[in-house]
Enzyme design. Structure first.
Site, PDB file in Angstrom:
ATOM      1  CG  HIS A  92      -0.289  -0.448   2.244  1.00  0.00           C
ATOM      2  ND1 HIS A  92      -0.483  -0.570   2.700  1.00  0.00           N
ATOM      3  CD2 HIS A  92       0.215   1.436   3.279  1.00  0.00           C
ATOM      4  CE1 HIS A  92       0.768  -0.530   4.626  1.00  0.00           C
ATOM      5  NE2 HIS A  92       0.692   0.912   4.297  1.00  0.00           N
ATOM      6  CG  ASP A 122      -0.522  -4.285   2.062  1.00  0.00           C
ATOM      7  OD1 ASP A 122      -0.144  -3.511   0.997  1.00  0.00           O
ATOM      8  OD2 ASP A 122      -0.437  -3.381   3.202  1.00  0.00           O
ATOM      9  CB  SER A 197       3.390   0.813   6.844  1.00  0.00           C
ATOM     10  OG  SER A 197       2.568   0.741   7.473  1.00  0.00           O
TER      11      SER A 197
END
Length: 340
Positions: A92, A122, A197
């Site tokens: 993402h 992801d 992230s």
């Protein structure tokens, strides 16, 4: 009365004097030596050089041909997985990027190419042109346990590399947030903010435990605290290998679901069969109990999912089931997992 009070006060002062004489003065001495300080500096020193900043840059609509107008659309972190420049990050973070920039902790900056990505976890694999890069040690023999101290290293809000500390709160979390239930998340209360992230989750020995992925934060009515998640490193390594080999992750597909709570000691109870799936085509039914996959018995639902995922499409698997007291053997042709 005053005389008694006076004597009590004298006794109190005398007792205080004895205590002060016997116990070192705390305000002028440190009861801890440097060796007593609990610190994870060695773990951070080992791991931090391999955690990079990742920037997703895109052209503004007004000047698509002007490189000076590239704007940062998203930012996050990544983990160097090989000395020759393969990097794991979150998909993402780099979605719809016109340019991906990777900044190392030594100040070197590289433009990265996208090798491949995987929707279900992801995860994405990047490549930079560099050699002799720092990597984080891994220990496949060491299992992660609830209660283990972990450190999240990343670039929260582009402040620069930061470290947050917590413990493993749970393992094996599935269907978290918008995920589709294949990540087998590690849950931790170590802070994973925007920018963390794709960064590293390490243990107190500086070994890579997982790839930080998401945090459940503010909603309209409440604030979730300490709900942060990472992809376990064994899953991340599997995705890395497959993307490096094939450019994408190719998974086998069976098409059944099982509620762990409804599974018996004998096997895996099927609670749902997807229409037109390999399982449906072969006659697998809701209520069947899977006893074996090929010659493997005593497996859990999660282990079954991993076995099927690692089975090449068009391969045949012999499924032994229990149905209404009868044991049946059903051949199933595994298909490729549908991405969408």
């Amino acid at each position: 009365m005053l005389k008694k009070l006076f004597h009590s006060a004298l006794w109190g002062l005398a007792a205080a004097g004895v205590i002060l004489f016997a116990v070192p003065r705390l305000n002028n001495s440190n009861i801890f030596t440097s060796d007593d300080i609990i610190s994870f500096k060695n773990a951070v020193r080992i791991a931090s050089p391999a955690v990079v900043n990742v920037y997703n840059r895109s052209f503004s609509s007004a000047s698509i041909n002007d490189n000076d107008q590239l704007q940062v659309n998203n930012l996050g972190s990544g983990v160097i997985m090989s000395k020759d420049g393969y990097i794991l990050t979150n998909k993402h973070l780099i979605q719809n990027a016109d340019q991906i920039v990777v900044a190392l902790q030594n100040g070197n900056i590289f433009e990265a190419s996208l090798v491949g990505s995987d929707d279900l976890t992801d995860l994405a694999v990047l490549k930079i042109r560099a050699d002799n890069l720092s990597t984080i040690p891994q220990n496949s023999a060491r299992q992660a346990h609830v209660g283990d101290v972990v450190l999240a290293i990343g670039n929260p809000y582009n402040l620069g590399q930061s470290v947050s500390q917590g413990i493993i709160s749970a393992i094996g979390r599935n269907a978290v947030g918008d995920s589709v239930g294949r990540q087998n998340f590690i849950q931790t209360d170590a802070s994973i903010n925007r920018g963390n992230s794709g960064g590293a989750l390490i243990n107190s020995a500086g070994e890579l435990v997982g790839i930080s992925t998401l945090s459940i934060g503010k909603t309209a009515n409440e604030i979730a605290e300490g709900l942060n998640f990472a992809i376990p490193i064994d899953i991340a390594n599997d995705v890395l290998r497959k993307i490096m080999r094939d450019g994408r992750v190719i998974r086998g597909y069976f098409g059944v679901q099982s509620d762990i709570s409804s599974s018996s000691e004998e096997g895996i109870v099927i609670t749902d069969v997807s229409p037109n799936s390999p399982a449906a085509k072969s006659g697998i039914q809701v209520g069947d109990v899977i006893l074996k996959l090929n010659n493997q018995e005593g497996i859990s639902a999660r282990e079954m999912m991993q076995i099927i995922a690692n089975t090449k499409p068009n391969s045949k698997v012999l499924v032994t089931i229990l149905r209404l007291g009868k044991i049946l053997q059903i051949p199933v042709v595994i298909e490729e997992f549908p991405v969408n």
